[in-house]
Scaffold this motif. Structure first.
Motif, PDB file in Angstrom:
ATOM      1  N   ILE A  53       0.856  -1.187   0.000  1.00  0.00           N
ATOM      2  CA  ILE A  53       0.000   0.000   0.000  1.00  0.00           C
ATOM      3  C   ILE A  53       0.891   1.236   0.000  1.00  0.00           C
ATOM      4  N   THR A  54       0.408   2.291  -0.637  1.00  0.00           N
ATOM      5  CA  THR A  54       0.989   3.625  -0.510  1.00  0.00           C
ATOM      6  C   THR A  54      -0.160   4.546  -0.120  1.00  0.00           C
ATOM      7  N   ALA A  55      -0.105   5.037   1.116  1.00  0.00           N
ATOM      8  CA  ALA A  55      -1.118   5.955   1.633  1.00  0.00           C
ATOM      9  C   ALA A  55      -0.479   7.334   1.773  1.00  0.00           C
ATOM     10  N   ILE A  56      -1.333   8.346   1.929  1.00  0.00           N
ATOM     11  CA  ILE A  56      -0.868   9.732   1.997  1.00  0.00           C
ATOM     12  C   ILE A  56      -1.324  10.385   3.299  1.00  0.00           C
ATOM     13  N   LYS A  57      -0.426  11.150   3.904  1.00  0.00           N
ATOM     14  CA  LYS A  57      -0.739  12.006   5.061  1.00  0.00           C
ATOM     15  C   LYS A  57      -0.180  13.388   4.743  1.00  0.00           C
ATOM     16  N   ASN A  58      -1.063  14.373   4.632  1.00  0.00           N
ATOM     17  CA  ASN A  58      -0.643  15.758   4.432  1.00  0.00           C
ATOM     18  C   ASN A  58      -0.426  16.390   5.796  1.00  0.00           C
ATOM     19  N   VAL A  59       0.775  16.857   6.049  1.00  0.00           N
ATOM     20  CA  VAL A  59       1.124  17.443   7.334  1.00  0.00           C
ATOM     21  C   VAL A  59       0.836  18.945   7.263  1.00  0.00           C
ATOM     22  N   THR A  60       0.019  19.443   8.195  1.00  0.00           N
ATOM     23  CA  THR A  60      -0.362  20.855   8.161  1.00  0.00           C
ATOM     24  C   THR A  60      -0.014  21.554   9.475  1.00  0.00           C
TER      25      THR A  60
ATOM     26  N   VAL B  90       1.878  19.227  15.548  1.00  0.00           N
ATOM     27  CA  VAL B  90       2.969  19.735  14.711  1.00  0.00           C
ATOM     28  C   VAL B  90       3.659  20.919  15.392  1.00  0.00           C
ATOM     29  N   ASN B  91       2.897  21.796  16.024  1.00  0.00           N
ATOM     30  CA  ASN B  91       3.502  22.927  16.712  1.00  0.00           C
ATOM     31  C   ASN B  91       3.863  22.578  18.153  1.00  0.00           C
ATOM     32  N   GLY B  92       3.269  21.540  18.718  1.00  0.00           N
ATOM     33  CA  GLY B  92       3.514  21.192  20.108  1.00  0.00           C
ATOM     34  C   GLY B  92       4.742  20.342  20.347  1.00  0.00           C
ATOM     35  N   PHE B  93       5.235  19.640  19.335  1.00  0.00           N
ATOM     36  CA  PHE B  93       6.370  18.729  19.519  1.00  0.00           C
ATOM     37  C   PHE B  93       7.646  19.510  19.824  1.00  0.00           C
ATOM     38  N   ARG B  94       8.014  20.411  18.945  1.00  0.00           N
ATOM     39  CA  ARG B  94       9.121  21.351  19.160  1.00  0.00           C
ATOM     40  C   ARG B  94       8.565  22.719  18.794  1.00  0.00           C
ATOM     41  N   PRO B  95       7.990  23.432  19.771  1.00  0.00           N
ATOM     42  CA  PRO B  95       7.285  24.691  19.487  1.00  0.00           C
ATOM     43  C   PRO B  95       8.066  25.633  18.567  1.00  0.00           C
ATOM     44  N   GLY B  96       7.337  26.135  17.561  1.00  0.00           N
ATOM     45  CA  GLY B  96       7.925  27.070  16.604  1.00  0.00           C
ATOM     46  C   GLY B  96       8.601  26.420  15.415  1.00  0.00           C
ATOM     47  N   GLU B  97       8.796  25.086  15.457  1.00  0.00           N
ATOM     48  CA  GLU B  97       9.495  24.403  14.361  1.00  0.00           C
ATOM     49  C   GLU B  97       8.543  23.665  13.423  1.00  0.00           C
ATOM     50  N   TYR B  98       7.288  23.459  13.818  1.00  0.00           N
ATOM     51  CA  TYR B  98       6.281  22.799  12.985  1.00  0.00           C
ATOM     52  C   TYR B  98       6.767  21.441  12.457  1.00  0.00           C
ATOM     53  N   VAL B  99       7.114  20.568  13.401  1.00  0.00           N
ATOM     54  CA  VAL B  99       7.640  19.234  13.099  1.00  0.00           C
ATOM     55  C   VAL B  99       6.643  18.184  13.565  1.00  0.00           C
TER      56      VAL B  99
ATOM     57  N   ASP C 184      13.510  14.990   9.919  1.00  0.00           N
ATOM     58  CA  ASP C 184      12.280  15.627  10.396  1.00  0.00           C
ATOM     59  C   ASP C 184      11.268  15.765   9.263  1.00  0.00           C
ATOM     60  N   VAL C 185       9.992  15.742   9.653  1.00  0.00           N
ATOM     61  CA  VAL C 185       8.878  15.997   8.738  1.00  0.00           C
ATOM     62  C   VAL C 185       8.212  17.276   9.221  1.00  0.00           C
ATOM     63  N   HIS C 186       8.075  18.246   8.323  1.00  0.00           N
ATOM     64  CA  HIS C 186       7.568  19.574   8.670  1.00  0.00           C
ATOM     65  C   HIS C 186       6.182  19.809   8.091  1.00  0.00           C
TER      66      HIS C 186
END
Length: 150
Positions: A36-43, A49-58, A100-102
């Motif tokens: 399978i190839t599935a897709i996740k759009n990171v926004t 995304v902002n809570g993991f490393r604040p300000g870095e959107y990771v 990293d995924v941004h």
């Protein structure tokens, strides 16, 4: 060998995950019982995304693994042997975090069935952004046995 695509709504009919722990935007390609190839759009508006490393959107690496596990669940449950059952992540035998995924990245979640026996198996996974592998993992899965007929 039948290739198919799935929308987010079709995926939700298959797996139990829902917001805020649903990380699938679609399936680009599925070969039942194989890959399978599935897709996740990171926004940027996703709290993690902002809570993991604040300000870095990771995106946290653990959630990338969860995204791969959800893609694996789709693959498993679209396999003839496991149709209409429930798949669970049984373990992570290895995982390597490479990059990293941004926010604004599109994750391609690629999963291949490696071994399958009775109600368990192994899948190999990789998460890819712009054709660059950002995470690899090998996941163990367990499929809920059918409930006894009463």
């Amino acid at each position: 060998m039948r290739h198919m695509q799935l929308t987010s709504q079709e995926i939700q009919a298959l797996i139990p995950n829902r917001f805020p722990i649903f990380y699938m935007d679609g399936v680009k390609e599925l070969v039942a019982g194989e890959s399978i190839t599935a897709i996740k759009n990171v926004t940027a508006d996703e709290s993690f995304v902002n809570g993991f490393r604040p300000g870095e959107y990771v995106m946290p690496p653990a959630l990338i693994v969860e995204s791969l596990a959800q893609a694996a669940s789709i693959l498993i449950l679209k396999s003839p042997a496991f149709a209409h059952k429930t798949a669970y992540l049984g373990g992570i035998s290895k995982a390597e975090f490479l990059k990293d995924v941004h926010a604004a990245d599109q994750l391609a979640l690629k999963v291949k069935m490696r071994k399958q026996r009775d109600n368990m198996g192994v899948v190999s996974c990789k998460a890819v952004v712009n054709e660059e592998v950002v995470l690899t993992a090998e996941l163990l899965f367990i499929v809920e046995p059918e409930a006894p007929v009463r």
